[in-house]
Design a protein around this motif. Structure first.
Motif, PDB file in Angstrom:
ATOM      1  N   ARG A  11     116.328  25.846 107.833  1.00 28.07           N
ATOM      2  CA  ARG A  11     115.202  26.774 107.765  1.00 28.07           C
ATOM      3  C   ARG A  11     114.483  26.655 106.423  1.00 28.07           C
ATOM      4  N   ALA A  12     115.243  26.474 105.345  1.00 26.93           N
ATOM      5  CA  ALA A  12     114.630  26.287 104.023  1.00 26.93           C
ATOM      6  C   ALA A  12     113.736  25.052 104.019  1.00 26.93           C
ATOM      7  N   ARG A  13     114.240  23.958 104.590  1.00 28.70           N
ATOM      8  CA  ARG A  13     113.431  22.740 104.664  1.00 28.70           C
ATOM      9  C   ARG A  13     112.170  22.964 105.484  1.00 28.70           C
ATOM     10  N   ASP A  14     112.300  23.621 106.636  1.00 32.58           N
ATOM     11  CA  ASP A  14     111.138  23.841 107.502  1.00 32.58           C
ATOM     12  C   ASP A  14     110.087  24.706 106.819  1.00 32.58           C
ATOM     13  N   THR A  17     108.170  22.808 104.102  1.00 29.24           N
ATOM     14  CA  THR A  17     107.226  21.770 104.535  1.00 29.24           C
ATOM     15  C   THR A  17     106.125  22.281 105.449  1.00 29.24           C
ATOM     16  N   GLU A  18     106.319  23.445 106.068  1.00 29.52           N
ATOM     17  CA  GLU A  18     105.359  23.911 107.069  1.00 29.52           C
ATOM     18  C   GLU A  18     104.245  24.775 106.505  1.00 29.52           C
ATOM     19  N   PRO A  22     105.877  30.751  99.064  1.00 29.09           N
ATOM     20  CA  PRO A  22     107.078  30.639  98.234  1.00 29.09           C
ATOM     21  C   PRO A  22     108.333  30.738  99.093  1.00 29.09           C
ATOM     22  N   VAL A  23     109.318  29.902  98.772  1.00 31.00           N
ATOM     23  CA  VAL A  23     110.599  29.893  99.479  1.00 31.00           C
ATOM     24  C   VAL A  23     111.696  29.997  98.424  1.00 31.00           C
ATOM     25  N   VAL A 105     119.213  32.775  92.349  1.00 29.55           N
ATOM     26  CA  VAL A 105     117.980  32.702  93.134  1.00 29.55           C
ATOM     27  C   VAL A 105     117.186  31.492  92.650  1.00 29.55           C
ATOM     28  N   GLN A 106     116.855  30.584  93.581  1.00 30.04           N
ATOM     29  CA  GLN A 106     116.063  29.400  93.263  1.00 30.04           C
ATOM     30  C   GLN A 106     114.727  29.452  93.978  1.00 30.04           C
ATOM     31  N   ARG A 107     113.654  29.203  93.264  1.00 26.77           N
ATOM     32  CA  ARG A 107     112.345  29.000  93.884  1.00 26.77           C
ATOM     33  C   ARG A 107     112.255  27.513  94.237  1.00 26.77           C
ATOM     34  N   LEU A 108     112.297  27.218  95.530  1.00 32.41           N
ATOM     35  CA  LEU A 108     112.332  25.828  95.973  1.00 32.41           C
ATOM     36  C   LEU A 108     110.958  25.177  95.844  1.00 32.41           C
ATOM     37  N   GLN A 109     110.982  23.883  95.492  1.00 32.64           N
ATOM     38  CA  GLN A 109     109.767  23.087  95.345  1.00 32.64           C
ATOM     39  C   GLN A 109     109.864  21.866  96.247  1.00 32.64           C
ATOM     40  N   VAL A 110     108.742  21.497  96.851  1.00 40.61           N
ATOM     41  CA  VAL A 110     108.758  20.368  97.779  1.00 40.61           C
ATOM     42  C   VAL A 110     109.237  19.098  97.080  1.00 40.61           C
ATOM     43  N   GLN A 111     108.660  18.774  95.954  1.00 42.95           N
ATOM     44  CA  GLN A 111     108.953  17.501  95.305  1.00 42.95           C
ATOM     45  C   GLN A 111     110.384  17.408  94.815  1.00 42.95           C
ATOM     46  N   SER A 112     110.917  18.484  94.252  1.00 43.51           N
ATOM     47  CA  SER A 112     112.237  18.412  93.631  1.00 43.51           C
ATOM     48  C   SER A 112     113.384  18.832  94.552  1.00 43.51           C
ATOM     49  N   ASP A 113     113.103  19.696  95.524  1.00 40.39           N
ATOM     50  CA  ASP A 113     114.194  20.242  96.343  1.00 40.39           C
ATOM     51  C   ASP A 113     114.253  19.699  97.767  1.00 40.39           C
TER      52      ASP A 113
END
Length: 320
Positions: A11-14, A17-18, A22-23, A105-113
């Motif tokens: 779900r985090a990945r979706d 990318t969708e 913020p995730v 708590v991590q703020r996920l980023q497309v490029q790094s995560d």
């Protein structure tokens, strides 16, 4: 059915990318005293207020989501949030008396995560393990595959966590005990398979919806339950069936192999397995009679004793 961690990471990945939202990925880094969920428990949430997973089953999630919607970790990619620092907070949030949690708590980023999320999901899907290490000060994650699942490690600066596949439980025999055991195991997030070479037994199955496999038991063990994340338990009382499964399972890296039967039955079984040229080391890994000795008599009581033993062994430090 997917394992809970697999669902949450997927779900985090979706979400990542969708949509341009913020995730945040939240992990229990440490727990002191009574805790509703163990260290390593995950929750993912996004800017719409959607969430998957659990940290407490109570009000911690509500408080955390409110904080993130209001502040969103300003100026940081990762932060530690502590709960249970006072009796008043425990009462307000529903934590057990004296319980304290530290949540990363991590703020996920497309490029790094996204790369490590994809790698973790691929490893779990292939029944392998992956370990991520998060730098608390920067939020950066490094990762790599590992042979065995390791316990979570948190030293205040870095959090190291393993992800792996569901434990697969292969039940040999489709009788009443298997039905109750399958119900309990599914509720505890096991991947359950049932095999029986007797078509009539499979036709009479009244347990939960799980894969029912025919064929010879040794072939089923070899094809479906022969890795380090597998459990094989024989339950038929028929040595022509049980011995074939045990003969194969005890030669694999399976995490746990157990057999139903009295101590007298177990002694006779060990004699037969020795004649099949299994080593003493292999025979020593057999859990028989299977389950904890709690005086269980009924099928469901025996199922409880078996699941209790699996829980006990999985919680032992160093046994992964």
């Amino acid at each position: 059915m997917q394992a809970a961690d697999q669902q949450i990471l997927g779900r985090a990945r979706d979400w990542l990318t969708e949509a341009e939202l913020p995730v945040w990925l939240c992990t229990i880094a440490a727990a002191v005293g009574a805790s509703p969920r163990p260290p390593g428990a995950l929750l993912v949430c996004n800017g719409r207020g959607e969430q998957l997973g659990s940290l407490s089953g109570g009000c911690i999630e509500e408080d955390l989501l409110e904080r993130l919607r209001e502040d969103g970790l300003p100026g940081a990619r990762a932060a530690l949030i502590e709960y249970g620092v006072s009796a008043a907070q425990n009462e307000r949030l529903g934590l057990p008396c004296g319980g304290r949690l530290q949540v990363l708590v991590q703020r996920l980023q497309v490029q790094s995560d996204l790369p490590w999320l994809e790698a973790a999901l691929a490893a779990i899907g292939a029944r392998r393990c992956l370990r991520r290490v998060v730098d608390i000060s920067t939020g950066a994650t490094r990762y790599g595959e590992e042979e065995l699942h390791q316990a979570l490690d948190f030293d205040g600066r870095e959090l190291a966590q393993s992800f792996g596949p569901q434990m697969r439980l292969l039940l040999v025999g489709a009788g009443q005990l298997s039905q109750g055991l399958a119900e309990l195991a599914l509720a505890m997030d096991y991947d359950v398979l049932v095999t029986d070479p007797r078509p009539s037994m499979l036709e009479q199955w009244e347990g939960p919806s799980v894969p029912l496999l025919g064929g010879m038991p040794d072939d089923v063990v070899r094809d479906h339950a022969s890795d380090r994340h597998s459990i094989v338990i024989t339950l038929t009382h028929d040595p022509r069936i049980d011995d074939m499964a045990l003969m194969e399972a005890l030669t694999t890296p399976a995490w746990y192999v157990g057999a139903l039967g009295s101590r007298r039955t177990t002694d006779r079984r060990l004699q037969r397995l020795r004649q099949l040229e299994l080593s003493e080391e292999q025979l020593a890994s057999l859990h028989a009679p299977v389950g904890l000795d709690i005086g269980s008599k009924t099928p469901l009581e025996i199922a409880v004793s078996i699941m209790a033993q699996l829980i006990q062994l999985r919680r032992q430090p160093g046994r992964r």
